[in-house]
Design an enzyme around this catalytic site. Structure first.
Site, short mmCIF file in Angstrom:
data_model
loop_
_atom_site.label_atom_id
_atom_site.label_comp_id
_atom_site.label_asym_id
_atom_site.label_seq_id
_atom_site.Cartn_x
_atom_site.Cartn_y
_atom_site.Cartn_z
N SER A 40 9.19 -6.14 -0.59
CA SER A 40 8.26 -6.67 -1.60
C SER A 40 8.54 -5.95 -2.91
O SER A 40 7.77 -5.13 -3.38
CB SER A 40 6.81 -6.47 -1.15
N HIS A 153 6.02 -7.55 5.46
CA HIS A 153 6.56 -6.60 6.44
C HIS A 153 6.30 -7.00 7.90
O HIS A 153 6.56 -6.22 8.81
CB HIS A 153 5.97 -5.20 6.20
N GLN A 161 -0.49 -6.25 2.85
CA GLN A 161 0.73 -5.69 3.44
C GLN A 161 0.49 -4.43 4.26
O GLN A 161 1.13 -4.23 5.28
CB GLN A 161 1.71 -5.41 2.30
N GLU A 162 -0.41 -3.54 3.77
CA GLU A 162 -0.53 -2.23 4.43
C GLU A 162 -1.97 -1.77 4.57
O GLU A 162 -2.73 -1.79 3.60
CB GLU A 162 0.25 -1.18 3.62
N GLU A 203 7.42 -1.13 9.12
CA GLU A 203 7.15 0.28 8.85
C GLU A 203 6.52 0.99 10.05
O GLU A 203 5.93 2.07 9.91
CB GLU A 203 6.28 0.43 7.60
N ASP A 240 -2.67 -1.21 0.74
CA ASP A 240 -1.71 -1.76 -0.21
C ASP A 240 -1.64 -3.27 0.02
O ASP A 240 -0.86 -3.74 0.85
CB ASP A 240 -0.31 -1.14 -0.05
N GLU A 283 -3.54 0.30 -3.55
CA GLU A 283 -2.29 0.15 -4.30
C GLU A 283 -2.03 -1.33 -4.56
O GLU A 283 -2.26 -2.16 -3.67
CB GLU A 283 -1.16 0.76 -3.45
N ASP A 310 2.23 0.17 -8.14
CA ASP A 310 3.58 0.16 -7.57
C ASP A 310 4.42 -0.86 -8.35
O ASP A 310 5.13 -0.49 -9.30
CB ASP A 310 3.50 -0.17 -6.07
N LYS A 335 8.92 5.60 -6.27
CA LYS A 335 10.01 5.31 -5.32
C LYS A 335 11.32 5.54 -6.08
O LYS A 335 11.59 4.84 -7.06
CB LYS A 335 9.95 3.83 -4.90
N HIS A 363 8.38 5.97 0.39
CA HIS A 363 9.57 5.38 1.02
C HIS A 363 9.70 3.92 0.58
O HIS A 363 8.93 3.44 -0.25
CB HIS A 363 9.41 5.44 2.55
N ARG A 364 10.65 3.18 1.20
CA ARG A 364 10.72 1.73 1.10
C ARG A 364 10.56 1.15 2.51
O ARG A 364 10.71 1.87 3.50
CB ARG A 364 12.07 1.26 0.52
N SER A 365 10.32 -0.15 2.57
CA SER A 365 10.17 -0.75 3.90
C SER A 365 11.50 -0.73 4.67
O SER A 365 11.51 -0.69 5.90
CB SER A 365 9.60 -2.15 3.81
N LYS A 386 3.39 8.34 1.09
CA LYS A 386 3.30 7.29 2.11
C LYS A 386 4.71 7.03 2.61
O LYS A 386 5.63 6.80 1.84
CB LYS A 386 2.60 6.05 1.58
P1 PGA Z 1 8.68 -2.40 -0.10
O1 PGA Z 1 7.19 -2.10 0.28
O2 PGA Z 1 9.49 -1.19 0.15
O3 PGA Z 1 9.02 -3.56 0.79
O4 PGA Z 1 8.68 -2.79 -1.56
C1 PGA Z 1 6.54 -0.89 0.02
C2 PGA Z 1 5.41 -1.08 -0.95
O5 PGA Z 1 5.11 -2.19 -1.43
O6 PGA Z 1 4.77 -0.09 -1.29
ZN ZN Z 2 3.35 -1.22 -2.65
#
Ligand code: PGA
Ligand code: ZN
Length: 426
Positions: A40, A153, A161-162, A203, A240, A283, A310, A335, A363-365, A386
């Site tokens: 994302s 994800h 997403q999270e 993740e 998130d 987030e 983000d 990131k 991190h990244r996904s 995270k």
């Molecule tokens: P991504 O997701 O690494 O797929 O961008 C992580 C996030 O959105 O924080």
């Molecule tokens: Zn994010």
């Protein structure tokens, strides 16, 4: 001095190719770094260069980026002092010549930038967190454990997403990891008992077929309680939504509920969740292109909740500075691959801290076994990280590295707990 730079194509946690770089110094020190990859992604991120050759890795090969590492970049950086990180990074930026690293690829630049730092730390005989952060780098971050995955994800209908848990009341990082793991396993049992599947997403968090955030939050809160912890006091919740992914035509499209919310309704919905659950951080609650939404959410929730940018900031100091001026968010997700060099990430983090914004290392996904971000979280003293769930080695490797760092610091180690969360009502 750098005597050798070598890039290779390896696999990330989703089984896609990515860049790994070895940097060797004249004293034999080796630094190795692997580059992560998002799903994302923000529209203003530095460019991840992919070959686009459908005959290899479905177009996702990174041979061209590797070619840049082994060719142009090696030619420009070989002979430089690895301890001069900003000189190396400035060389990478100038060599690329574009604003978003699209010519050589941010994946090429980042692999080299991080591998140089790691080689320099080895040469100095210091762990990376101390080499970069000095003797004061003793703050272990609050983990944000992503225990339920949705959005881009996972394949479930969840729009957000999270769903993360943060052991704000732990005494140490190792305790925080233990508490997170205990809740993760309680949650697995509860999902099973309710006939939900317990497969995990990208993740390592569960990806149950649920339609609404409330349903997930109720399970998560119950799992915290059933494990013997007090929600909010011992373990808080963070979200998130990654709202850029479901913002279209000026509104928020919730697939799970099959309904559309206006910006106002969407922010009111998030505020309702904050009223009902012990949520300390959100987030990307609104989309990267929804500046009015960012203003509204900051006005409504900015003094109660940490609001982390983000996609809207992309670890980019210019975008962050604009956001600070506009008064949006009170925190930034950082990131390294969104910007492409270590030095630029450090500048962005420093700028955030100076403005009173908190910094969450991320991190990244798509990840690898590389654990550099654990060291970067301690080096910057940012106080929050995270890096996924409490399963899958691409995620647990970072928690394990933090456990090692805490052990190595011994009595000097401090655990951040809730101290660096911004926007908390007092
Ligand atoms: P991504 O997701 O690494 O797929 O961008 C992580 C996030 O959105 O924080
Ligand atoms: Zn994010």
């Amino acid at each position: 001095n750098i005597v050798k730079i070598h890039g290779r194509e390896i696999l990330d946690s989703r089984g896609n190719p990515t860049v790994e770089v070895d940097v060797v110094l004249d004293d034999g020190s080796l630094g190795r770094a692997a580059v992560p990859s998002g799903a994302s992604t923000g529209t203003r991120e530095a460019v991840e260069r992919r070959d686009g050759d459908p005959g290899r890795y479905h177009g996702k090969g990174v041979r061209a980026a590797i070619g840049a590492v082994n060719g142009e970049i090696a030619a420009a950086v070989t002979g430089m002092d690895a301890a001069e990180q900003s000189a190396v990074d400035e060389t990478l930026i100038a060599l690329d010549g574009t604003a978003n690293k699209s010519r050589l690829g941010a994946n090429a630049a980042l692999g080299v930038s991080l591998a140089v730092a790691k080689a320099a730390a080895v040469s100095a005989g210091q762990p990376l967190y101390r080499f970069l952060g000095g003797a004061d780098a003793t703050l272990l971050p609050l983990p944000l454990f992503n225990i339920v995955n949705g959005g881009a994800h996972a394949d479930n209908p969840l729009d957000f997403q999270e769903f993360m848990i943060a052991p704000v009341g732990a005494d140490t990082l190792a305790d925080a990891v233990r508490m997170g793991s205990e809740v993760f396993h309680t949650l697995r049992g509860a999902l099973r008992a309710a006939s939900h599947n317990t497969n995990v997403g990208d993740e390592g968090g569960f990806a149950p077929t649920m339609a609404t955030a409330e349903e997930v939050l109720a399970f998560v809160r119950q799992a915290i309680t059933d494990t013997g912890y007090t929600p909010g006091t011992d373990i808080a919740i963070a979200l998130d939504p990654a709202a850029s992914e479901f913002y279209h035509g000026g509104a928020y499209h919730y697939r799970g509920e099959d309904r559309v919310r206006t910006v106002e309704e969407h922010v009111a919905y998030l505020a309702g969740l904050v009223d009902a659950y012990p949520i300390v951080s959100i987030e990307d609650g609104v989309a990267q292109d929804d500046l009015d939404g960012w203003k509204l959410i900051t006005e409504r929730l900015g003094d109660r909740v940490q609001l982390v940018g983000d996609d809207v900031f992309c670890t980019n100091v210019t975008l962050l500075t604009d956001g600070i001026k506009a008064g949006i968010a009170n925190s930034i997700l950082v990131k390294v691959n969104q910007i492409g060099t270590l030095s630029e990430m450090l500048t962005t983090a420093r700028t955030a801290h100076e403005a009173g914004y908190s910094v969450v290392m991320s991190h990244r996904s798509g990840e690898t076994e590389d654990t550099t971000i654990a060291d970067l979280a301690v080096a910057t003293g940012c106080g929050q990280i995270k890096t996924g769930s409490l399963s899958r080695s691409d995620r647990t490797s970072k928690w394990n590295q933090l456990i090692r760092i805490e052990e190595e610091l011994g009595s000097a180690a401090r655990y951040a707990g809730r101290t660096t969360l911004t926007g908390q009502a007092v």
